[in-house]
Scaffold this active site. Structure first.
Site, mmCIF file in Angstrom:
data_model
loop_
_atom_site.group_PDB
_atom_site.id
_atom_site.type_symbol
_atom_site.label_atom_id
_atom_site.label_comp_id
_atom_site.label_asym_id
_atom_site.label_seq_id
_atom_site.Cartn_x
_atom_site.Cartn_y
_atom_site.Cartn_z
ATOM 1 C CG ASP A 144 -3.318 -5.270 -2.665
ATOM 2 O OD1 ASP A 144 -2.922 -4.382 -1.893
ATOM 3 O OD2 ASP A 144 -4.097 -6.184 -2.301
ATOM 4 C CG HIS A 174 0.124 -9.871 -2.676
ATOM 5 N ND1 HIS A 174 0.189 -8.536 -3.013
ATOM 6 C CD2 HIS A 174 -0.708 -9.942 -1.606
ATOM 7 C CE1 HIS A 174 -0.570 -7.837 -2.177
ATOM 8 N NE2 HIS A 174 -1.127 -8.669 -1.326
ATOM 9 C CG HIS A 215 -7.488 -3.253 -1.176
ATOM 10 N ND1 HIS A 215 -6.985 -2.187 -0.459
ATOM 11 C CD2 HIS A 215 -6.647 -4.290 -0.961
ATOM 12 C CE1 HIS A 215 -5.896 -2.570 0.173
ATOM 13 N NE2 HIS A 215 -5.666 -3.845 -0.113
ATOM 14 C CG HIS A 256 -1.793 -1.231 1.293
ATOM 15 N ND1 HIS A 256 -2.352 -1.672 2.454
ATOM 16 C CD2 HIS A 256 -2.132 -2.141 0.339
ATOM 17 C CE1 HIS A 256 -3.008 -2.800 2.224
ATOM 18 N NE2 HIS A 256 -2.880 -3.107 0.956
HETATM 19 ZN ZN ZN Z 1 -3.813 -4.757 0.026
#
Ligand code: ZN
Length: 275
Positions: free
Chosen positions: A227, A250, A223, A74
C-alpha cells in the site's frame, strides 16, 4: 540512477468485485507511449497524481469533474514494482479497481505475461536530499537520503506481533502476494461507513486467533508495504531514497506525498547526455 520509460506490450483486462463497493468492475490496462499513468472513466481523464486524490479512508481514491475511481493502490504498486511509468487504465464497468485476490499478484503476473516495451523518454525521479519525519500521533513516516530505493514498514498486528519488512528494489513473492487484511473488530465500523462490502475470505485475510489462513508470516506487514509503495507512486515518479513507515496508513502516506513533492529534488532527464 537513470531509467528509460516503460509500458506494456499489449492490453490486459481485469474483471471482478471491488473490495469497498462490492460491485463488479472491469478495467483494461493499455500500453501508452505518453509519459504517466492515466485513468479514464466516462470520458474523463484522471492522471495518477497526488493532486487528484479525493479520499484516503480505507483506500486511496482519485477523482476529477465528479468522477471518482476507487482503490488504486495495489495497481499503482504493481506499476511501481515493474517499473512501468506509462499506461492507460480504462474503466469499462464500475468505478473501483477489482480487488482480485487482495494482493498485487494477479496484476503482476498478467503484466509479466504480456511483456514490456521500452520508451524513448526517461522516468522522473524524486531524490530525497534530507532527512525528515511526519509524526502525528504515535505512528510516523521518516525519509532519508539513500543510494537507490528503499521502502520499509513496521507495525504491530493482533495475534502476529511486531513485524518489519522492506523492499530494496527487487520485489519478493511475499510483497507481491500479500493480501488485504482486516481486523475482526474493524468490520462493523467499515460496514457502518459503507465500506468493505466486497470483502470475503478469498480476498481478505482475517486477523484472528486462528492464523491458518496466513500465507506469509509477515503477510499484513507486507501488504502495508505494498500500500505504501502504491500510494507514494502518486507523486508521479520513482523515489531515490529511503521511506520508513511505522504503522502508517493511506492518510499518512497522503501527507508524505505532499512533503515529497515540495521537498525532493525532482530529476527529469531529457536525454542520456543530461546525466
Ligand atoms: Zn491494500
Amino acid at each position: 540512477m537513470v531509467l528509460k520509460g516503460k509500458t506494456l506490450k499489449d492490453s490486459v483486462t481485469f474483471e471482478g468485485i471491488g473490495i469497498h463497493t462490492g460491485e463488479v468492475s472491469k478495467i483494461s490496462v493499455h500500453p501508452s507511449s505518453r509519459k504517466g499513468i492515466f485513468f479514464y472513466k466516462d470520458g474523463i481523464e484522471i492522471p495518477a497524481l497526488h493532486r487528484f486524490v479525493v479520499n484516503t479512508l480505507a483506500s486511496t481514491d482519485l477523482g476529477k469533474d465528479g468522477v471518482v475511481i476507487k482503490t488504486v493502490e495495489h495497481l499503482m504498486a504493481t506499476f511501481y514494482l515493474l517499473k512501468i511509468d506509462s499506461a492507460v487504465v480504462e474503466f469499462r464497468r464500475g468505478n473501483e479497481i477489482p480487488i482480485t485476490d487482495g494482493s498485487a499478484k494477479v496484476f503482476y503476473e498478467e503484466f509479466k505475461r504480456v511483456g514490456f516495451e521500452a520508451l524513448d523518454h526517461y522516468q522522473t525521479l524524486f531524490v530525497i536530499k534530507e532527512e525528515f519525519e511526519i509524526r502525528p500521533n504515535g505512528n510516523f513516516l521518516r525519509v532519508k537520503p539513500f543510494e537507490g530505493e528503499k521502502f520499509a514498514f513496521e507495525g504491530y498486528f493482533p495475534y502476529i506481533g511486531l513485524k518489519r519488512v522492506e523492499y530494496l528494489g527487487t520485489p519478493t513473492e511475499a510483497l507481491i502476494g500479500a493480501r488485504t487484511f482486516c481486523r475482526m473488530e474493524d468490520i462493523p465500523s467499515l460496514w457502518i461507513a459503507s465500506l468493505g462490502k466486497g470483502g470475503n475470505p478469498v480476498n481478505t485475510l482475517p486477523l484472528s486467533y486462528d492464523l491458518k489462513y496466513l500465507v506469509y508470516s509477515a503477510e499484513p506487514a507486507y501488504h502495508k508495504l505494498l500500500d505504501l509503495i502504491g500510494d507514494i507512486y502518486l507523486i508521479g515518479g520513482r523515489v531515490v531514497g529511503e521511506i520508513f513507515s511505522f504503522k502508517g496508513n493511506h492518510r499518512l502516506n497522503h501527507q508524505l506525498r505532499d512533503y515529497l513533492i515540495k521537498k525532493c529534488k525532482r530529476e527529469e532527464f531529457v536525454s542520456a547526455k543530461a546525466i
